[in-house]
Design a protein around this motif. Structure first.
Motif, mmCIF file in Angstrom:
data_model
loop_
_atom_site.group_PDB
_atom_site.id
_atom_site.type_symbol
_atom_site.label_atom_id
_atom_site.label_comp_id
_atom_site.label_asym_id
_atom_site.label_seq_id
_atom_site.Cartn_x
_atom_site.Cartn_y
_atom_site.Cartn_z
ATOM 1 N N SER A 59 35.798 -7.503 103.749
ATOM 2 C CA SER A 59 34.581 -7.046 104.429
ATOM 3 C C SER A 59 34.458 -5.522 104.345
ATOM 4 C CB SER A 59 34.571 -7.507 105.883
ATOM 5 O OG SER A 59 35.708 -7.014 106.565
ATOM 6 N N LEU A 60 35.610 -4.835 104.328
ATOM 7 C CA LEU A 60 35.579 -3.372 104.170
ATOM 8 C C LEU A 60 35.051 -2.999 102.786
ATOM 9 C CD1 LEU A 60 36.377 -0.446 104.998
ATOM 10 C CD2 LEU A 60 38.641 -0.923 104.055
ATOM 11 N N VAL A 61 35.578 -3.685 101.762
ATOM 12 C CA VAL A 61 35.164 -3.377 100.396
ATOM 13 C C VAL A 61 33.665 -3.637 100.223
ATOM 14 C CG1 VAL A 61 35.467 -3.971 97.960
ATOM 15 C CG2 VAL A 61 37.471 -3.794 99.453
ATOM 16 N N SER A 62 33.179 -4.779 100.764
ATOM 17 C CA SER A 62 31.751 -5.069 100.578
ATOM 18 C C SER A 62 30.897 -4.119 101.412
ATOM 19 C CB SER A 62 31.451 -6.537 100.890
ATOM 20 O OG SER A 62 31.924 -6.877 102.153
ATOM 21 N N ARG A 63 31.406 -3.662 102.552
ATOM 22 C CA ARG A 63 30.670 -2.699 103.376
ATOM 23 C C ARG A 63 30.492 -1.389 102.597
ATOM 24 N NH1 ARG A 63 32.605 -1.238 109.540
ATOM 25 N NH2 ARG A 63 30.773 0.048 110.032
ATOM 26 N N ALA A 84 30.746 -1.139 99.276
ATOM 27 C CA ALA A 84 29.983 -1.430 98.059
ATOM 28 C C ALA A 84 28.480 -1.410 98.319
ATOM 29 C CB ALA A 84 30.411 -2.782 97.492
ATOM 30 N N GLU A 85 28.076 -1.734 99.555
ATOM 31 C CA GLU A 85 26.652 -1.722 99.916
ATOM 32 C C GLU A 85 26.048 -0.331 99.805
ATOM 33 O OE1 GLU A 85 26.058 -3.393 103.789
ATOM 34 O OE2 GLU A 85 26.864 -5.331 103.162
ATOM 35 N N GLY A 86 26.897 0.692 99.790
ATOM 36 C CA GLY A 86 26.405 2.060 99.635
ATOM 37 C C GLY A 86 26.163 2.739 100.968
ATOM 38 N N GLY A 87 25.915 4.056 100.903
ATOM 39 C CA GLY A 87 25.627 4.827 102.121
ATOM 40 C C GLY A 87 26.876 5.412 102.763
ATOM 41 N N ILE A 88 28.064 5.004 102.291
ATOM 42 C CA ILE A 88 29.311 5.541 102.843
ATOM 43 C C ILE A 88 29.942 6.467 101.806
ATOM 44 C CG2 ILE A 88 31.648 4.951 103.614
ATOM 45 C CD1 ILE A 88 30.407 2.324 104.711
ATOM 46 N N SER A 89 30.149 7.728 102.190
ATOM 47 C CA SER A 89 30.677 8.687 101.222
ATOM 48 C C SER A 89 32.170 8.953 101.423
ATOM 49 C CB SER A 89 29.907 10.007 101.325
ATOM 50 O OG SER A 89 30.015 10.510 102.635
ATOM 51 N N GLU A 90 32.685 8.657 102.632
ATOM 52 C CA GLU A 90 34.116 8.901 102.880
ATOM 53 C C GLU A 90 34.717 7.796 103.740
ATOM 54 O OE1 GLU A 90 35.074 12.675 104.651
ATOM 55 O OE2 GLU A 90 37.222 12.217 104.742
ATOM 56 N N VAL A 91 35.891 7.323 103.315
ATOM 57 C CA VAL A 91 36.650 6.352 104.101
ATOM 58 C C VAL A 91 37.942 7.034 104.528
ATOM 59 C CG1 VAL A 91 37.982 4.205 104.000
ATOM 60 C CG2 VAL A 91 35.686 4.277 103.032
ATOM 61 N N ILE A 92 38.138 7.176 105.840
ATOM 62 C CA ILE A 92 39.365 7.803 106.354
ATOM 63 C C ILE A 92 40.345 6.703 106.734
ATOM 64 C CG2 ILE A 92 40.328 9.361 108.093
ATOM 65 C CD1 ILE A 92 37.496 10.492 108.484
ATOM 66 N N LEU A 93 41.501 6.653 106.094
ATOM 67 C CA LEU A 93 42.488 5.625 106.408
ATOM 68 C C LEU A 93 43.357 6.108 107.572
ATOM 69 C CD1 LEU A 93 43.505 4.585 102.783
ATOM 70 C CD2 LEU A 93 41.900 3.446 104.321
ATOM 71 N N ASP A 115 43.510 1.119 96.316
ATOM 72 C CA ASP A 115 43.353 0.390 95.046
ATOM 73 C C ASP A 115 42.049 -0.400 95.027
ATOM 74 O OD1 ASP A 115 45.593 1.246 93.866
ATOM 75 O OD2 ASP A 115 46.745 -0.620 94.050
ATOM 76 N N GLN A 116 41.795 -1.131 96.118
ATOM 77 C CA GLN A 116 40.606 -1.983 96.191
ATOM 78 C C GLN A 116 39.318 -1.170 96.113
ATOM 79 O OE1 GLN A 116 40.730 -5.562 96.518
ATOM 80 N NE2 GLN A 116 42.772 -4.998 95.804
ATOM 81 N N LEU A 117 39.379 0.065 96.656
ATOM 82 C CA LEU A 117 38.169 0.892 96.705
ATOM 83 C C LEU A 117 38.024 1.780 95.468
ATOM 84 C CD1 LEU A 117 38.288 2.078 100.451
ATOM 85 C CD2 LEU A 117 36.814 0.302 99.500
#
Lengths: 201, 201
Positions: free
Chosen positions: A129-133, A135-144, A161-163
């Motif tokens: 669900s994170l990857v598809s979220r 992939a939908e676009g609009g997100i420029s940064e993912v903070i782990l 890896d997935q992203l």
């Protein structure tokens, strides 16, 4: 107790209270007695609040947070920056980051960390669900913002890896000396990380 | 929290849990999250048990104990010796003595101790009901199991006075070294009392 000294309802209340984290068998008895004595001020409102929670709490279908609405309060908050997403292991981590109130962004709750020993595989976590979220676009940064444990770091690598195919910057929390911390009490790993990531004063 | 991160029902649950003895604001959040995650196994049964307690718990009109029946389970237990009565300050003391299970007798709960500073007078405690209970006859010994504090001892003396005209033996708990206790850590008062009440080995 060796013999019945109270009705089964009171003993059941004590038994259940003893399962609440932070309470043990002894403090559960104390808590039960306090609740019974403050029946109108505390026990009755608490019973109501728990009933409400049972009826209304659900998991957010967007981010995995728990709330009384779906999508949750955070996902529907229009004042939050939609371009940044913080990935956390658990709802408690989300709450901790919200208390810090450093960033006004949205979250994604994994629901745990990869752990082959405990049989927790990627499909047991909210990674798809994170990857598809993203992939939908609009997100420029993912903070782990996963814990600095072996499992947390393994999960972070797997998510990176997935992203990797997507147009998104993946960052992680800085390692270093905790604010208020004393060097003498810190482990070598933290000190090494703090030295490597030193900044200009 | 600085901004709304969850529905008001969850925040209310945390607020109320924080008032339970043994839990604080931080552990209440942890407890709330745990309860929400274990909704079916823990939160739902606990809500029910608390609702039951609200509906059924009452104060025993005979001894002042709390129970789901009136007279309470202890007062109606035919296997208990009716000739001895243990006077305690609070229901928690009654539970502690029952756990020790040293005597199979009945109780009388005062509901506190005399304390002129806090405005607690004899008429605020269940002393009149104790005197009339003893005056009805059938009780040969009253054990004053009040705390070894100034207020507890003042209350014990007052009760002894009130019972002086009646045919009843008034006793109190022995002072001495706690079982498993080390002399080095005990106060002078306890050591003096233990020496004075020494017994033949």
């Amino acid at each position: 107790m060796s013999k019945r000294i109270a009705g089964p309802e009171i003993e059941r209340l004590i038994q259940l209270l003893a399962k609440v984290p932070g309470l043990g068998p002894r403090s559960a008895r104390r808590a039960a007695l306090h609740l019974i004595k403050k029946k109108d001020q505390l026990l009755s409102p608490l019973a109501l609040a728990m009933g409400e929670a049972v009826a209304k709490v659900r998991v957010c279908s967007c981010c995995g947070n728990v709330d009384t609405s779906d999508p949750c309060t955070i996902c529907t908050d229009p004042r939050r920056d939609p371009a940044t997403l913080i990935v956390v292991e658990d709802v408690s981590d989300l709450w901790a980051l919200e208390r810090a109130a450093a960033l006004n962004v949205r979250y994604h709750v994994l629901g745990g960390t990869l752990s082959p020993l405990d049989g927790i595989r990627p499909e047991d976590l909210n990674i798809t669900s994170l990857v598809s979220r993203v992939a939908e676009g609009g997100i420029s940064e993912v903070i782990l913002a996963v814990n600095a444990t072996v499992e947390g770091q393994t999960t972070a690598h797997y998510i990176t890896d997935q992203l990797s195919g997507l147009e998104v910057k993946v960052t992680r929390l800085a390692h270093g000396v905790p604010v208020g911390g004393e060097l003498d009490y810190l482990d070598e790993g933290t000190l090494t990380a703090a030295l490597k990531s030193r900044t200009v004063f």
